[in-house]
Design an enzyme around this catalytic site. Structure first.
Site, PDB file in Angstrom:
ATOM      1  N   CYS A 153       0.592  -1.244  -0.067  1.00 15.24           N
ATOM      2  CA  CYS A 153      -0.126  -0.078  -0.002  1.00 15.24           C
ATOM      3  C   CYS A 153       0.859   1.174  -0.014  1.00 15.24           C
ATOM      4  CB  CYS A 153      -0.913   0.199   1.169  1.00 15.24           C
ATOM      5  SG  CYS A 153      -2.349  -1.076   1.243  1.00 15.24           S
ATOM      6  N   ASP A 154       0.223   2.124  -0.639  1.00 11.69           N
ATOM      7  CA  ASP A 154       1.003   3.641  -0.497  1.00 11.69           C
ATOM      8  C   ASP A 154      -0.175   4.725  -0.788  1.00 11.69           C
ATOM      9  OD1 ASP A 154       3.917   4.552  -0.483  1.00 11.69           O
ATOM     10  OD2 ASP A 154       2.939   6.028  -1.707  1.00 11.69           O
ATOM     11  N   SER A 155       0.223   5.770  -0.018  1.00 16.94           N
ATOM     12  CA  SER A 155      -0.730   7.016  -0.052  1.00 16.94           C
ATOM     13  C   SER A 155      -0.095   8.195  -0.390  1.00 16.94           C
ATOM     14  CB  SER A 155      -1.605   6.910   1.362  1.00 16.94           C
ATOM     15  OG  SER A 155      -2.394   5.773   1.850  1.00 16.94           O
TER      16      SER A 155
END
Length: 204
Positions: free
Chosen positions: A75-77
């Site tokens: 995941c990455d935001s």
């Protein structure tokens, strides 16, 4: 089934645990600068895939924490504001500048998710987007918040599940996505790989 989280984020880990999962955390260590310049949604998804693949490649190696039949999630935001993709600020000065630009305005928090099933070799991914409305915070509040250090360690320089929660007046979309992982989207990705979401729940 072992569920592996390819992220060092304590908030993501806490969110997954609260949803019944018991992930094994394996930090990818990828160089996030390799994808600079992409649109926010593409950047988030691209980084998520890099993290997932880097950890998945360790499966089966001597001493690896990644079983050969694991599900691996990367995941990455990033926060999209004025068409720019904003990750973690690099300094207190940058965090202050971010908040001066964000206050009283609206941004879109985009979180890329990439899920890989090592047993089948299949993978899938998508980006979840949540609109975030920021309060008209004062200079003194910005200075005090940045001084806590919290904004320096999170995408967009804010949280909704910590000290920054009081500075977010509302969201449109999945709340969990702002914390770092969209549970509804992850359920859909799990199903797309032929797995059952409820089978991921940790058993006593």
């Amino acid at each position: 089934m072992t569920f592996v989280l390819a992220s060092a984020s304590p908030a993501r880990l806490a969110t997954l645990r609260s949803a019944g999962l018991d992930p094994v955390v394996v930090v990818s260590g990828v160089d996030e600068s390799v994808l600079d310049g992409l649109p926010a949604a593409d950047l988030a998804l691209g980084l998520a895939r890099l993290k997932c693949d880097a950890v998945a490649e360790r499966a089966g190696s001597t001493g690896s924490e990644v079983p050969a039949d694991a599900l691996v999630l990367g995941c990455d935001s990033v926060l999209e504001l004025d068409g720019r993709a904003l990750g973690k600020p690099h300094s207190p000065a940058e965090a202050v500048a971010r908040w001066e630009a964000m206050r009283g305005r609206t941004g879109v928090l985009r979180t890329g998710h990439h899920l890989r099933d090592l047993a089948s070799g299949r993978s899938t991914g998508a980006t979840a987007s949540t609109t975030v409305h920021f309060a008209q915070v004062s200079d003194a509040e910005i200075a005090a918040y940045v001084a806590t250090g919290e904004p320096l360690h999170v995408a967009g320089a804010f949280t909704v599940d910590g000290l920054g929660g009081a500075f977010v007046t509302g969201i449109e979309g999945d709340h969990h996505n702002v914390v770092g992982v969209s549970l509804p989207l992850l359920r859909e990705l799990t199903a797309a790989l032929g797995r059952s979401w409820t089978d991921l729940w940790a058993r006593p």
